[in-house]
Design an enzyme around this catalytic site. Structure first.
Site, PDB file in Angstrom:
ATOM      1  N   GLU A  33       0.818  -1.216   0.000  1.00  0.00           N
ATOM      2  CA  GLU A  33       0.000   0.000   0.000  1.00  0.00           C
ATOM      3  C   GLU A  33       0.854   1.269   0.000  1.00  0.00           C
ATOM      4  OE1 GLU A  33      -3.899  -0.653   2.410  1.00  0.00           O
ATOM      5  OE2 GLU A  33      -2.352  -1.903   3.296  1.00  0.00           O
ATOM      6  N   TYR A  93      -9.824   3.358  -4.933  1.00  0.00           N
ATOM      7  CA  TYR A  93      -8.908   4.443  -5.296  1.00  0.00           C
ATOM      8  C   TYR A  93      -9.157   5.026  -6.682  1.00  0.00           C
ATOM      9  CZ  TYR A  93      -6.883   2.585  -1.101  1.00  0.00           C
ATOM     10  OH  TYR A  93      -6.724   2.146   0.182  1.00  0.00           O
ATOM     11  N   ARG A 109     -10.196   3.442  12.526  1.00  0.00           N
ATOM     12  CA  ARG A 109     -11.395   3.355  11.690  1.00  0.00           C
ATOM     13  C   ARG A 109     -11.867   1.912  11.677  1.00  0.00           C
ATOM     14  NH1 ARG A 109     -10.098   3.159   5.992  1.00  0.00           N
ATOM     15  NH2 ARG A 109     -10.635   0.966   6.187  1.00  0.00           N
ATOM     16  N   GLU A 120     -13.103  -5.426  10.758  1.00  0.00           N
ATOM     17  CA  GLU A 120     -11.705  -5.161  11.108  1.00  0.00           C
ATOM     18  C   GLU A 120     -11.567  -3.706  11.519  1.00  0.00           C
ATOM     19  OE1 GLU A 120      -8.825  -4.220   8.447  1.00  0.00           O
ATOM     20  OE2 GLU A 120     -10.187  -3.171   7.114  1.00  0.00           O
ATOM     21  N   ASN A 138      -8.620  -0.338  11.550  1.00  0.00           N
ATOM     22  CA  ASN A 138      -7.360   0.153  10.971  1.00  0.00           C
ATOM     23  C   ASN A 138      -6.745   1.192  11.889  1.00  0.00           C
ATOM     24  OD1 ASN A 138      -7.626  -0.940   7.980  1.00  0.00           O
ATOM     25  ND2 ASN A 138      -9.629  -0.275   8.671  1.00  0.00           N
ATOM     26  N   SER A 184      -6.437  -2.621   2.032  1.00  0.00           N
ATOM     27  CA  SER A 184      -6.937  -2.158   0.738  1.00  0.00           C
ATOM     28  C   SER A 184      -7.609  -3.269  -0.052  1.00  0.00           C
ATOM     29  CB  SER A 184      -5.816  -1.519  -0.095  1.00  0.00           C
ATOM     30  OG  SER A 184      -5.474  -0.260   0.449  1.00  0.00           O
ATOM     31  N   GLY A 219      -6.782   5.190   5.780  1.00  0.00           N
ATOM     32  CA  GLY A 219      -6.497   5.931   4.558  1.00  0.00           C
ATOM     33  C   GLY A 219      -7.021   7.352   4.646  1.00  0.00           C
ATOM     34  N   ASP A 268     -14.279  -1.033  10.226  1.00  0.00           N
ATOM     35  CA  ASP A 268     -15.049  -1.409   9.040  1.00  0.00           C
ATOM     36  C   ASP A 268     -16.109  -2.406   9.468  1.00  0.00           C
ATOM     37  OD1 ASP A 268     -13.359   0.214   7.622  1.00  0.00           O
ATOM     38  OD2 ASP A 268     -12.105  -1.417   6.850  1.00  0.00           O
TER      39      ASP A 268
HETATM   40  N1  LIG Z   1     -17.123 -11.119   6.170  1.00  0.00           N
HETATM   41  C1  LIG Z   1     -17.334 -10.277   5.155  1.00  0.00           C
HETATM   42  N2  LIG Z   1     -18.559 -10.179   4.588  1.00  0.00           N
HETATM   43  C2  LIG Z   1     -18.787  -9.355   3.535  1.00  0.00           C
HETATM   44  N3  LIG Z   1     -17.845  -8.573   2.977  1.00  0.00           N
HETATM   45  C3  LIG Z   1     -16.615  -8.611   3.504  1.00  0.00           C
HETATM   46  C4  LIG Z   1     -16.293  -9.450   4.623  1.00  0.00           C
HETATM   47  N4  LIG Z   1     -14.981  -9.295   4.902  1.00  0.00           N
HETATM   48  C5  LIG Z   1     -14.516  -8.380   4.014  1.00  0.00           C
HETATM   49  N5  LIG Z   1     -15.483  -7.980   3.166  1.00  0.00           N
HETATM   50  C6  LIG Z   1     -15.320  -7.039   2.039  1.00  0.00           C
HETATM   51  O1  LIG Z   1     -13.961  -7.011   1.673  1.00  0.00           O
HETATM   52  C7  LIG Z   1     -13.385  -5.719   1.892  1.00  0.00           C
HETATM   53  C8  LIG Z   1     -11.979  -5.837   2.480  1.00  0.00           C
HETATM   54  O2  LIG Z   1     -12.038  -6.493   3.721  1.00  0.00           O
HETATM   55  P1  LIG Z   1     -11.374  -5.918   5.036  1.00  0.00           P
HETATM   56  O3  LIG Z   1     -11.894  -4.549   5.320  1.00  0.00           O
HETATM   57  O4  LIG Z   1     -11.558  -6.911   6.099  1.00  0.00           O
HETATM   58  O5  LIG Z   1      -9.852  -5.915   4.612  1.00  0.00           O
HETATM   59  P2  LIG Z   1      -8.711  -4.891   4.302  1.00  0.00           P
HETATM   60  O6  LIG Z   1      -8.098  -5.373   3.050  1.00  0.00           O
HETATM   61  O7  LIG Z   1      -7.853  -4.814   5.506  1.00  0.00           O
HETATM   62  O8  LIG Z   1      -9.287  -3.473   4.028  1.00  0.00           O
HETATM   63  P3  LIG Z   1      -8.832  -1.992   4.455  1.00  0.00           P
HETATM   64  O9  LIG Z   1      -8.314  -1.311   3.245  1.00  0.00           O
HETATM   65  O10 LIG Z   1     -10.145  -1.423   4.837  1.00  0.00           O
HETATM   66  O11 LIG Z   1      -7.846  -2.047   5.513  1.00  0.00           O
HETATM   67  C9  LIG Z   1     -14.356  -5.015   2.811  1.00  0.00           C
HETATM   68  O12 LIG Z   1     -14.279  -3.639   2.614  1.00  0.00           O
HETATM   69  C10 LIG Z   1     -15.671  -5.626   2.390  1.00  0.00           C
HETATM   70  O13 LIG Z   1     -16.163  -4.990   1.222  1.00  0.00           O
HETATM   71 MG   LIG Z   2     -11.250  -2.747   5.659  1.00  0.00          MG
END
Ligand SMILES: Nc1ncnc2c1ncn2[C@@H]1O[C@H](COP(=O)(O)OP(=O)(O)OP(=O)(O)O)[C@@H](O)[C@H]1O
Ligand SMILES: [Mg+2]
Length: 313
Positions: free
Chosen positions: A9, A215, A254, A269, A271, A145, A275, A256
């Site tokens: 990232e 993005y 933040r 999750e 963060n 991401s 971002g 999610d």
């Molecule tokens: N259990 C779930 N059910 C439905 N959608 C999910 C689930 N887990 C993840 N997602 C989808 O996948 C995306 C990425 O997952 P997550 O936020 O866990 O990971 P990340 O790659 O760490 O993202 P970030 O950039 O927010 O740090 C989420 O924004 C969501 O759209």
């Molecule tokens: Mg996320």
């Protein structure tokens, strides 16, 4: 301002850093931007910044490593301490911690690549499907991401999704996919306790909030505040603050979340270096709260500079 680094990232971090640096300068703060490289420690020692803002996404920035180093050289910084970062950055660990605090998080299993080699991929995948059913989502346990993150809607898709997740890390998290509205909730603490900022609802054009949807300007619609009932928005805010507090986070985070059709709020999750790009959710929420980004970050910087440093003792 620390931005860049060597994670997947890097680009996002540089964009976040540039935006926040500009906003801070607009608030009268003198900002220098630095990458994470072999010159960083010498520069921290010689220039002794009043405060560091680690806006590094992904490994080393969010897993606490760089913050350990900032504590070694005794420089104040904005954000969570290393131990809290380690728990928050590791998705299965964070899920377990907030789960014990009563938050709902999708059922899942975290498996290292090694397990598939030792036990055979086919029987392990069959056990996953038996236990968790479909649809699923597979992601690296320590990612960001949405890189390496794939939705699995039929059994045949699981193998490819595992391979994608293992491209980004040694351990994959396989989770039940929760259908509903995706939201992001920033939490900030400028000295008087953590408070949630307005809930941002995320509605990607293609239905999937993947790297491109994150993005590419205009490819995702955001609703701030979210189109949720007041009760549900308050519940999202509560969940984000509980996550921030139980994981021992500091200054800013933040969460999610997904709000399903039955009104249950699911924690995905959190963060520790969210971002801050032109298409990121935290700046949208800050604006919706009627706050100025530069002013808010300047407050976080002041809080960091003023606080007694436990790391010193
Ligand atoms: N259990 C779930 N059910 C439905 N959608 C999910 C689930 N887990 C993840 N997602 C989808 O996948 C995306 C990425 O997952 P997550 O936020 O866990 O990971 P990340 O790659 O760490 O993202 P970030 O950039 O927010 O740090 C989420 O924004 C969501 O759209
Ligand atoms: Mg996320």
């Amino acid at each position: 301002m620390l931005a860049g680094g060597l994670s997947h990232e890097r680009d996002v971090s540089l964009r976040s850093g540039r935006r926040v640096a500009e906003a801070l300068r607009g608030s009268g703060v003198e900002v220098e931007e630095r990458d994470v490289d072999a010159g960083l420690l010498a520069s921290l020692r010689e220039d002794r910044p009043d405060c560091v803002l680690p806006l590094l996404h992904g490994e080393s920035g969010e897993d606490g490593a760089v913050r350990e180093v900032l504590e070694l050289v005794d420089v104040p910084y904005v954000g969570s301490r290393p131990t809290a970062c380690r728990s928050a950055f590791d998705k299965p660990v964070a899920k377990a911690v907030v789960g014990r605090a009563g938050l709902r998080t999708p059922a899942g299993v975290a498996l290292p690549h090694q397990t598939f080699r030792e036990l055979g991929a086919a029987p392990v995948m069959a056990a996953i499907l038996d236990s968790l059913g479909l649809p699923l989502i597979v992601k690296p346990t320590r990612g960001g991401s949405a890189l390496g993150c794939t939705a699995v809607r039929d059994a045949a898709g699981l193998a490819g999704a595992m391979v994608s997740a293992f491209a980004y890390g040694d351990t994959a998290l396989v989770e039940r996919l929760v259908a509903g509205r995706e939201v992001a909730v920033p939490v900030v603490d400028t000295g008087d306790g953590p408070r949630a900022l307005p809930v941002v609802e995320i509605d990607p054009d293609g239905g999937v909030y993947d790297y491109a949807a994150r993005y590419t300007a205009g490819s995702t619609r955001f609703e701030v505040p979210a189109t949720l009932s007041d009760d549900l928005a308050a519940e999202c805010a509560r969940v984000a603050v509980v996550a921030h507090e139980t994981l021992g986070l500091r200054d800013v985070s933040r969460s999610d979340l997904i709000v399903d059709d039955g009104g249950t709020v699911w924690f995905l999750e959190v963060n520790v270096a969210p971002g801050m790009t032109e298409t990121s959710t935290v700046p949208l929420s800050v604006a919706a709260a009627g706050l100025d980004l530069g002013g808010l970050v300047a407050d976080l910087v002041r809080t960091a500079v003023d606080r007694p440093r436990p790391e010193r003792s």
